[in-house]
Design a protein around this motif. Structure first.
Motif, PDB file in Angstrom:
ATOM      1  N   UNK A   1       0.804  -1.167   0.089  1.00 29.07           N
ATOM      2  CA  UNK A   1       0.082  -0.126   0.040  1.00 29.07           C
ATOM      3  C   UNK A   1       0.788   1.297   0.021  1.00 29.07           C
ATOM      4  N   UNK A   2       0.498   2.239  -0.879  1.00 25.02           N
ATOM      5  CA  UNK A   2       1.506   3.175  -1.095  1.00 25.02           C
ATOM      6  C   UNK A   2       0.778   4.528  -1.449  1.00 25.02           C
ATOM      7  N   UNK A   3       1.377   5.555  -1.017  1.00 25.42           N
ATOM      8  CA  UNK A   3       0.685   7.129  -1.322  1.00 25.42           C
ATOM      9  C   UNK A   3       0.997   7.296  -2.655  1.00 25.42           C
ATOM     10  N   UNK A   4      -0.260   7.885  -3.278  1.00 26.18           N
ATOM     11  CA  UNK A   4      -0.126   7.977  -4.817  1.00 26.18           C
ATOM     12  C   UNK A   4      -0.330   9.553  -4.978  1.00 26.18           C
ATOM     13  N   UNK A   5       0.512  10.344  -5.356  1.00 23.77           N
ATOM     14  CA  UNK A   5       0.653  11.675  -5.507  1.00 23.77           C
ATOM     15  C   UNK A   5      -0.325  12.091  -6.600  1.00 23.77           C
TER      16      UNK A   5
ATOM     17  N   UNK B   1      -3.934  10.009  -2.301  1.00 19.98           N
ATOM     18  CA  UNK B   1      -4.573   9.151  -1.502  1.00 19.98           C
ATOM     19  C   UNK B   1      -3.658   7.900  -1.328  1.00 19.98           C
ATOM     20  N   UNK B   2      -3.871   6.961  -0.560  1.00 24.50           N
ATOM     21  CA  UNK B   2      -3.019   5.691  -0.484  1.00 24.50           C
ATOM     22  C   UNK B   2      -3.783   4.944  -0.905  1.00 24.50           C
ATOM     23  N   UNK B   3      -3.127   4.002  -2.052  1.00 21.29           N
ATOM     24  CA  UNK B   3      -3.642   2.956  -2.918  1.00 21.29           C
ATOM     25  C   UNK B   3      -3.120   1.798  -2.481  1.00 21.29           C
TER      26      UNK B   3
ATOM     27  N   UNK C   1      -6.029  -0.791   5.142  1.00 15.77           N
ATOM     28  CA  UNK C   1      -7.256  -0.064   5.505  1.00 15.77           C
ATOM     29  C   UNK C   1      -6.888   0.734   6.618  1.00 15.77           C
ATOM     30  N   UNK C   2      -5.588   0.241   7.417  1.00 15.84           N
ATOM     31  CA  UNK C   2      -5.253   1.235   8.550  1.00 15.84           C
ATOM     32  C   UNK C   2      -4.271   2.380   8.081  1.00 15.84           C
ATOM     33  N   UNK C   3      -3.647   2.067   6.948  1.00 17.72           N
ATOM     34  CA  UNK C   3      -2.606   3.126   6.608  1.00 17.72           C
ATOM     35  C   UNK C   3      -3.326   3.967   5.642  1.00 17.72           C
ATOM     36  N   UNK C   4      -4.435   3.617   5.086  1.00 16.48           N
ATOM     37  CA  UNK C   4      -5.273   4.551   4.247  1.00 16.48           C
ATOM     38  C   UNK C   4      -5.896   5.595   5.079  1.00 16.48           C
ATOM     39  N   UNK C   5      -6.125   5.266   6.294  1.00 16.82           N
ATOM     40  CA  UNK C   5      -6.767   6.337   7.237  1.00 16.82           C
ATOM     41  C   UNK C   5      -6.001   7.044   8.042  1.00 16.82           C
ATOM     42  N   UNK C   6      -4.755   6.501   8.471  1.00 20.92           N
ATOM     43  CA  UNK C   6      -3.890   6.826   9.354  1.00 20.92           C
ATOM     44  C   UNK C   6      -2.681   7.201   9.049  1.00 20.92           C
ATOM     45  N   UNK C   7      -2.227   8.351   8.552  1.00 20.70           N
ATOM     46  CA  UNK C   7      -0.905   8.768   8.341  1.00 20.70           C
ATOM     47  C   UNK C   7       0.251   8.407   8.829  1.00 20.70           C
ATOM     48  N   UNK C   8       0.053   8.477  10.320  1.00 19.71           N
ATOM     49  CA  UNK C   8       1.092   7.835  11.169  1.00 19.71           C
ATOM     50  C   UNK C   8       1.579   6.537  11.076  1.00 19.71           C
ATOM     51  N   UNK C   9       0.644   5.790  10.881  1.00 17.71           N
ATOM     52  CA  UNK C   9       0.517   4.341  10.434  1.00 17.71           C
ATOM     53  C   UNK C   9       1.270   4.198   9.324  1.00 17.71           C
TER      54      UNK C   9
ATOM     55  N   UNK D   1       2.612  12.062   5.378  1.00 17.40           N
ATOM     56  CA  UNK D   1       2.352  11.711   6.722  1.00 17.40           C
ATOM     57  C   UNK D   1       2.798  12.918   7.894  1.00 17.40           C
ATOM     58  N   UNK D   2       3.702  13.763   7.439  1.00 20.39           N
ATOM     59  CA  UNK D   2       4.304  15.077   8.120  1.00 20.39           C
ATOM     60  C   UNK D   2       5.129  14.183   9.377  1.00 20.39           C
ATOM     61  N   UNK D   3       5.527  12.986   9.231  1.00 14.15           N
ATOM     62  CA  UNK D   3       6.253  12.453  10.211  1.00 14.15           C
ATOM     63  C   UNK D   3       7.790  11.970   9.601  1.00 14.15           C
ATOM     64  N   UNK D   4       8.659  11.695  10.184  1.00 13.76           N
ATOM     65  CA  UNK D   4      10.015  11.365  10.005  1.00 13.76           C
ATOM     66  C   UNK D   4      10.251   9.994  10.017  1.00 13.76           C
TER      67      UNK D   4
END
Length: 782
Positions: free
Chosen positions: A182-186, A190-192, A327-335, A654-657
């Motif tokens: 599952x990856x962020x699609x610019x 959204x996360x695909x 489903x988790x990473x799609x809705x939770x950027x921290x995860x 995610x704005x996280x490092x």
């Protein structure tokens, strides 16, 4: 059954031994069709198959690129590697995807379809960093755009399934590699899901896939079902959650962050026996207290290594880490950031563990399994791959009326590498915005000196138009050939994301001696006039070898040398994992001293990125001041492009490092989003463009730096404003912001001394102007 451990066990320490050497590429018994011998070109039509004496293809490769039979093009490498194993391989290049008919052109493949989008992710190929449609395609004859669909891997796989329902489809290439989980699609913001789920392919190969594709082809040739192939490194596959084939694994749960462990109840030292019994649901006085079952004490002896942090340490080769679900990473950027960090920690083939990620729920739930990365090719295996009988030319189908490929049907990407030699793979730099690590890995795979010299001689003797100038000896970087860890054991145990950040690792040998000898032998070859180095130079490595800099500057720089400091400020550099600007200054001193000693006037061309995660407006202002102080004027600017699965992309989303442990309250990264702020950061890099002055004036006033507005040399921009049309027409790109009536000056190629920055991997755009001296040598991409 699968044993479940806590996520803390994912970080337990244990002794890691180097992985066992896998079967050599040349150790397989060839398939029976080897009797046909190598083809001049892999066939693209039934007529060509008939000429070769084939009645069918064993394997058909579908690609979004035009077919160029050259080791820099993935389809040619995989096709020729399979051909050397005795398989009959056909090519369907850039098919019309509006129906399944073009996918039937070569008939039904006996073993499988191999599908790849091409040498670039199809979305990066189609769109700029500002999501504008590109007007050309460097991997298509004549540079024509529109010859491949968006998300080409998905479309091609669907059409292959429509053409022949019962034929397995295996996807690979860089698009599949960068989208394997599952990856962020610019482009959709959204996360695909994993591309394996969306494409419904039977198997996914990631990274350089020669080792995996050979093993799979031979197993399928032995009539083993593709569903049984679950143990090949560098592959990903889907399975039901209760699949019995996947039993016996230790599952390490890493699907959450900041998860508290078991909390034991505090013991009350003043509680009476009656109170304790009552709390347990029994009355001690009446004899109702539950009785523990009496069992003899058993002592189990288990040898535990001194380095084991725990009494129970699961074997790495049978451990699988469960990532947060789609489903988790799609809705939770921290995860999402946490999953990205775990994936990048499991990229070293010497110690990587398998990964699993759940997609869906209910009856359709599936697990995507990722086996550990492939074992890097040895030098002998690299030589085998690059010594195969490539025609080193586009397929004759693309020739013009004169039978040539340098006219209207010229393929720009081939033109760029036509006289270049790839000497290695991989990169241990670990730059967070770069996709090389996710695809080729951090372990350098080098060819032998003899193989490289043979290829130069082949170019000299066989490639039409060779004038004695080799345009590049390089690869992902120019100076990592035969450089690596001093110890195989240390390399196998290492989990660092970079060998050169924040400083050069003490276990990394930086001897450039073998590379210097290669340069000298290549220059000495008969018919070779000049060897240029066009690949990006890792200058923080080069400063460790002044002799290499002297050799490079004296003999291999065509007036301009490109390097990539990317920024001057510590904030963005720490998020890129790039060295400080002081290293650039040291390299510049050595470069200029060597140029002066050689009696040459040569220049460095530094590249920079705008709007990278972690970059503040003040950082871009300081970069602009540095550019002005050093006399640089950037002609074309590249803003940060969030490619799938890159660490910097995880920061962007995610704005996280992910370079540090990810928690709910961990470091927040400054993200440059929104058209206005991205335009501002680009404007700082092009501080000299009058079209940008109104935007910069307002920004400097808002930042409290109005002292930089004025007409003196120490000011960044003037206080006066000429009449402008508000547009920018790049000399290098036809799809820049169009002007109503571009001036003649704007349409010319850049002048000598201008700074070019680009990170798309695309070659220069032809603008119909004649090449002008050294400016031509500078126009190669970064």
């Amino acid at each position: 059954m699968t044993a479940t451990l806590t996520r803390d066990d994912a970080h337990s320490h244990q002794t890691v031994k180097p992985p066992k050497a896998e079967r050599a590429l040349t150790a397989y018994r060839p398939y029976w069709a080897k009797r046909f011998g190598p083809a001049p070109f892999l066939p693209m039509s039934r007529e060509e198959m008939t000429q070769l004496g084939w009645d069918e293809c064993d394997i058909i490769i579908v690609s979004g690129d035009a077919y160029v039979d050259h080791p820099s093009f993935g389809m040619a490498v995989i096709g020729r590697t399979l051909e050397a194993q005795g398989f009959r391989v056909g090519i369907i290049a850039q098919p019309d995807w509006n129906s399944a008919e073009p996918f039937k052109a070569l008939g039904r493949p006996k073993l499988f379809f191999g599908v790849a989008a091409g040498n670039m992710d199809s979305m990066i190929n189609h769109y700029t960093a500002d999501r504008k449609i590109r007007s050309d395609d460097a991997y298509t004859p004549g540079g024509e755009a529109g010859k491949r669909p968006d998300r080409a891997t998905l479309v091609y796989t669907q059409r292959c399934k429509e053409a022949f329902k019962d034929v397995p489809v295996i996807i690979g290439g860089i698009e599949a590699s960068l989208r394997r989980i599952a990856h962020y699609d610019y482009w959709s913001d959204k996360v695909r899901r994993s591309i394996l789920v969306d494409s419904k392919a039977d198997l996914l190969l990631y990274g350089n896939a020669e080792r995996a594709i050979i093993e799979i082809a031979h197993r399928l040739a032995q009539r083993k079902p593709i569903e049984s192939i679950t143990d090949v490194r560098g592959t990903a596959f889907m399975r039901k959650v209760d699949d019995p084939q996947l039993a016996g694994w230790f599952e390490i749960d890493s699907s959450s962050v900041d998860q508290p462990g078991k909390v034991d109840e505090l013991i009350n030292p003043y509680a009476t026996t009656e109170e304790t019994g009552s709390a347990q649901g029994a009355a001690c006085a009446t004899g109702d207290a539950p009785k523990a079952e009496e069992k003899p004490i058993q002592i189990v002896r288990r040898t535990v290594a001194k380095t084991d942090a725990r009494a129970v340490t699961p074997p790495r080769e049978r451990s699988v880490i469960r990532l947060p679900s789609f489903e988790q990473v799609k809705s939770d950027p921290v995860l999402y950031a946490h999953a990205n960090r775990v994936l990048h920690l499991e990229t070293n083939p010497g110690n990587a563990r398998a990964l699993v990620q759940r997609h869906g729920d209910g009856p359709s739930v599936r697990d995507v399994w990722l086996n550990p990365p492939p074992i890097p090719l040895s030098t002998a295996e690299m030589d085998h791959v690059f010594d195969l009988p490539y025609a080193r030319s586009p397929h004759p189908r693309y020739a013009d009326e004169h039978g040539r490929h340098d006219g209207a049907t010229k393929i720009p990407a081939w033109e760029m590498i036509r006289f270049s030699v790839n000497i290695m793979r991989g990169c241990f730099g670990g730059c967070t915005f770069c996709s090389i690590t996710e695809h080729e890995g951090r372990v350098i795979q080098s060819r032998s000196e003899e193989s490289i010299l043979r290829e130069i001689e082949d170019i000299r003797d066989k490639v039409q138009g060779f004038t004695g100038v080799v345009s590049d000896l390089g690869g992902p970087t120019a100076n990592m050939w035969h450089i690596g860890c001093k110890s195989k054991e240390i390399e196998a145990a290492c989990r660092k994301p970079s060998c050169v950040y924040p400083g050069i690792c003490q276990n990394l040998h930086t001897d450039h001696g073998p590379l210097i000898q290669l340069y000298r032998k290549a220059r000495a070859l008969k018919g070779v006039k000049k060897i240029l180095i066009g690949s990006g130079l890792r200058y923080d490595l080069a400063v460790e070898s002044p002799e290499y800099i002297t050799e490079l500057v004296t003999h291999h720089v065509g007036g301009y040398l490109k390097i990539a400091p990317e920024h001057t400020e510590g904030g963005p550099l720490s998020k890129m994992m790039k060295p400080g600007i002081g290293t650039y200054d040291r390299f510049k001193q050595l470069f200029e001293a060597a140029s002066a000693a050689a009696g040459k006037k040569q220049y460095l061309i530094p590249y920079f990125i705008a709007a990278h995660p972690g970059t503040s407006d003040e950082d871009m202002m300081n970069l602009a001041l540095w550019l002005k102080k050093n006399g640089f004027r950037a002609d074309q600017v590249q803003t940060f492009y969030p490619s799938p699965m890159a660490t910097a992309t995880a920061m962007y989303h995610s704005t996280k490092n992910p370079l540090k442990k990810v928690t709910r309250d961990s470091e927040t990264v400054d993200i440059v989003k929104g058209e206005k702020r991205r335009r501002l950061h680009k404007a700082f890099l092009r501080y000299h463009d009058a079209n940008n002055w109104p935007l910069l004036r307002q920004a400097l006033q808002d930042m409290g730096r109005a002292d930089l507005i004025g007409n003196g040399k120490h000011h960044l921009i003037p206080s006066w404003q000429p009449q402008t049309d508000g547009s920018y027409c790049s000399a290098r790109r036809t799809n820049s912001t169009p002007s109503v009536k571009p001036s003649a000056k704007a349409s010319q190629r850049p002048r000598a001394g201008t700074l070019l920055t680009q990170h798309t991997g695309l070659p220069p755009r032809e603008q119909g102007q004649p090449a002008r001296g050294p400016a031509k040598g500078r126009r190669k991409p970064g």
